[in-house]
Design an enzyme around this catalytic site. Structure first.
Site, mmCIF file in Angstrom:
data_model
loop_
_atom_site.group_PDB
_atom_site.id
_atom_site.type_symbol
_atom_site.label_atom_id
_atom_site.label_comp_id
_atom_site.label_asym_id
_atom_site.label_seq_id
_atom_site.Cartn_x
_atom_site.Cartn_y
_atom_site.Cartn_z
ATOM 1 C CE1 TYR A 277 -4.241 -19.705 -17.198
ATOM 2 C CE2 TYR A 277 -5.621 -18.093 -18.283
ATOM 3 C CZ TYR A 277 -5.123 -18.652 -17.123
ATOM 4 O OH TYR A 277 -5.522 -18.171 -15.906
ATOM 5 C CE LYS B 265 6.118 -15.651 -6.641
ATOM 6 N NZ LYS B 265 5.939 -14.894 -5.395
ATOM 7 C CG ASP C 29 3.923 -12.387 -4.220
ATOM 8 O OD1 ASP C 29 4.409 -11.717 -5.155
ATOM 9 O OD2 ASP C 29 4.637 -12.957 -3.371
ATOM 10 C CG ASP D 199 -7.878 -15.494 -16.065
ATOM 11 O OD1 ASP D 199 -8.909 -14.805 -16.033
ATOM 12 O OD2 ASP D 199 -7.893 -16.736 -16.093
ATOM 13 C CG ASP E 134 -12.124 -12.176 -12.863
ATOM 14 O OD1 ASP E 134 -12.135 -11.501 -13.914
ATOM 15 O OD2 ASP E 134 -12.768 -13.230 -12.724
#
Ligand code: NAD
Length: 354
Positions: free
Chosen positions: A140, A190, A222, A246, A250
């Site tokens: 980001y 990852k 994942d 992020d 959620d």
């Protein structure tokens, strides 16, 4: 005295921060902490008064405080103003100005609210997870290109960069948080694909030697997303990068039921910042029906992380548990047979149980 800057902001922000301050005042009486509150504007409220969503004076006041308790910002009134003046810019200004590098989001499934979760009760019952997300680095904030042409083909790109000190800072927060809970840390990355994740994993493994009391688990993002839906109880503390955090936070919030129930803390270099995870809920603002629990539990995190008042934090959390177990419900979580209450009634019920 311990100075707390209270920023109600916009929409339901005033109602829910009033609730959290009422709870903090009761806790102060009981545990003799010596709290002092100073109110400041941010977001639309600040734009209306000063023409800026965050003034330099407010930022300086926050930097000098022991902690910041934040309501929410934004609303339709300010949707069409110039982008740089939008209420949400206040949040970015505070994150950057206060060096808020780590976001902590606990998600606890209350037995009393279990049917509000989209997961089956037998899967979700007893889940109690803390997600620790890196907040100021990674993809980001990396270099990016919005559009370029290579051999006549348009493309865009972003870059994920993490340095060893950046990883160490957030992973330390992860290990220390796990030490205060059930002593289990899952580091999510990852590493089978990304170089930045391989460095992340190497640093985590190295640091684990300093925390022999914490059980470490390394998981691909994942798999973590899937495991959350299959068996959320396996998690205690999760530490991860900005983008993975992020997305996962959620997903985690969704299993908790209402947005109004969940607190968060953003840990900073200068001071730390506490807010409910919801927005300013303009659709219900000013009606005295917002759920104040997310903001009240954020105040409990403030007591724990900024003021090191563990007993007081625990007392607030227990009072919330008891209030829900006693059947008090704000409108968005109300079910037949329970006690429907307003924001102020819910607040009073919690205050009475501290
Ligand atoms: P929202 O979180 O404000 O509301 C989403 C839904 O959840 C609404 O139906 C709302 O009524 C409900 N809700 C939220 N909090 C609740 C509570 N405490 N009790 C009961 N119900 C609650 O999200 P949105 O509608 O997408 O955004 C509204 C405004 O908030 C926008 O201007 C947005 O930019 C801003 N926003 C601010 C923050 C922040 O200040 N940290 C975060 C997200 C959104």
């Amino acid at each position: 005295m311990k100075k707390i800057i209270v920023i109600p902001g916009d929409g339901i922000g005033k109602e829910i921060t009033d609730s959290a301050v009422a709870v903090l005042k009761k806790v102060d009486e009981k545990f003799n902490i010596g709290l002092e509150f100073e109110y400041r504007d941010a977001g639309g409220a600040s734009y209306d008064k000063y023409g800026e969503p965050l003034t330099a004076e407010t930022l300086e006041a926050c930097k000098a405080a022991d902690a910041v308790l934040f309501g929410a910002v934004g609303g339709p009134k300010w949707d069409n103003i110039e982008v740089s003046k939008r209420p949400e810019k206040a949040l970015f200004g505070l994150r950057k100005g206060l060096g808020l590098y780590g976001n902590l989001r606990p998600v606890k499934i209350y037995d009393a609210l279990i049917d509000g979760s989209p997961l089956k009760p037998e899967i979700v019952a007893g889940s109690d997870i803390l997600i620790v997300r890196e907040l100021v680095g990674g993809i980001y904030f990396g270099e990016r290109c919005e559009s370029e042409f290579v051999d006549g083909v348009e493309r865009a790109w972003d870059t994920e960069i993490y340095s060893v000190p950046e990883i160490e800072r957030i992973v330390k927060l992860g290990f220390e948080s796990a030490q205060k809970r059930r002593k289990k840390l899952t580091s999510v990355d990852k590493a089978n694909v990304l170089a930045s994740s391989r460095l992340w994993r190497r640093v985590v493994k190295e640091m684990a030697k300093n925390y022999p009391d914490v059980e470490l688990n390394l998981m691909y993002v994942d798999n973590c997303a899937a495991q959350l839906a299959i068996n959320p109880k396996q998690f205690d503390v999760i530490v991860t990068s900005n983008m993975f955090g992020d997305i996962l936070s959620d997903e985690f919030a969704a299993i908790g039921g209402s947005l109004g129930l969940l607190p968060s803390a953003s840990i900073g270099e200068l001071t730390s910042f506490f807010e409910s995870i919801s927005g300013s809920a303009p659709d219900i603002a000013g009606k005295n029906i917002a759920n104040p629990i997310g903001c009240i539990l954020s105040a409990a995190m403030l007591l724990r992380f900024s003021l090191k008042e563990e007993k007081a934090a625990h007392a607030v959390e227990m009072a919330v548990d008891k209030t829900l177990a006693d059947g008090f419900r704000t409108a968005e979580i109300y079910k037949d047979g329970l006690k429907k209450c307003s924001t102020t009634e819910m607040t009073q019920a919690i205050v009475d149980r501290i």
